[in-house]
Design a protein around this motif. Sequence first.
Motif, PDB file in Angstrom:
ATOM      1  N   ASP A 114      93.352 -27.916 131.203  1.00 31.98           N
ATOM      2  CA  ASP A 114      92.248 -28.474 130.284  1.00 31.98           C
ATOM      3  C   ASP A 114      91.279 -29.279 131.228  1.00 31.98           C
ATOM      4  OD1 ASP A 114      90.448 -28.664 128.289  1.00 31.98           O
ATOM      5  OD2 ASP A 114      91.092 -30.518 127.904  1.00 31.98           O
ATOM      6  N   ARG A 116      87.346 -30.550 132.152  1.00 30.12           N
ATOM      7  CA  ARG A 116      85.905 -31.002 131.194  1.00 30.12           C
ATOM      8  C   ARG A 116      85.009 -31.547 132.355  1.00 30.12           C
ATOM      9  NH1 ARG A 116      88.305 -33.568 125.624  1.00 30.12           N
ATOM     10  NH2 ARG A 116      89.823 -31.886 125.026  1.00 30.12           N
ATOM     11  N   LYS A 125      84.065 -31.587 137.283  1.00 27.96           N
ATOM     12  CA  LYS A 125      84.929 -31.292 136.307  1.00 27.96           C
ATOM     13  C   LYS A 125      86.019 -32.081 136.424  1.00 27.96           C
ATOM     14  CE  LYS A 125      84.058 -26.870 133.985  1.00 27.96           C
ATOM     15  NZ  LYS A 125      84.568 -25.515 133.413  1.00 27.96           N
ATOM     16  N   SER A 128      91.922 -33.030 132.213  1.00 24.60           N
ATOM     17  CA  SER A 128      91.996 -34.127 131.058  1.00 24.60           C
ATOM     18  C   SER A 128      93.661 -34.317 130.872  1.00 24.60           C
ATOM     19  CB  SER A 128      91.988 -33.339 129.730  1.00 24.60           C
ATOM     20  OG  SER A 128      92.680 -32.375 129.417  1.00 24.60           O
TER      21      SER A 128
END
Length: 214
Positions: A114, A116, A125, A128
């Motif tokens: 994941d 973000r 980015k 996570s």
Amino acid sequence: MMLCGIVARADDDVSDLLGGAKTVTTAPAEVTGPGHGGGDVPDALGTLTAKAPAGAREGTVVLNDGTKISGEIWTTLATPLRVWVEATKRYVDVDLSLVSRVEVKVLHESMEDDWRWLKEGSDQKIFSGKKYPLVELEYVFTLVNGQKVEGGVVAPIYVLEDGTGRKRALALYKKYKGKLDETLKDVAYIKTMELKGDGAKGEGLGSGKLPLIY
């Protein structure tokens, strides 16, 4: 003609062609309220009864976790299942009335990182630290005359369950994206769908005198 081949344009997208349906979603949801064709009618007093629309087919849906749901089955009213056939680079529209069986083919399944955005407006980015399951699917449609169509599809599937009268909303999708911290075992999707061809809901369609695809 209920079934035909359609040449795809470069900017065609299955989700756009099926009324904006998402190509990535979570596991099939269930809808319990009454209504027709996927739209639920408010029922504050709980007095309305769910009904299947004209053209619904008797059959059974089996999910990948073994759950079986039998009853009247339909998709969006007056909308065929638009199947992307990778081998020919074409869409094929398949009317539900011509289908006797649907089987899933799992193309790929994985646990994805994941990522973000670092902050709003940033082009960077960050990971996570969590993962989510991702499953890519396509389907084999067996028609009432024995012909097969194989490819990816995005379409809602509704079932008015025998016995309970409960309306369930499921889906055929090209991809299922699970929630963070879920595993591949948590992702539920339609594994098979068997449709009966008796009575006014399909009788005579499988005569085989002419091909259903041409």
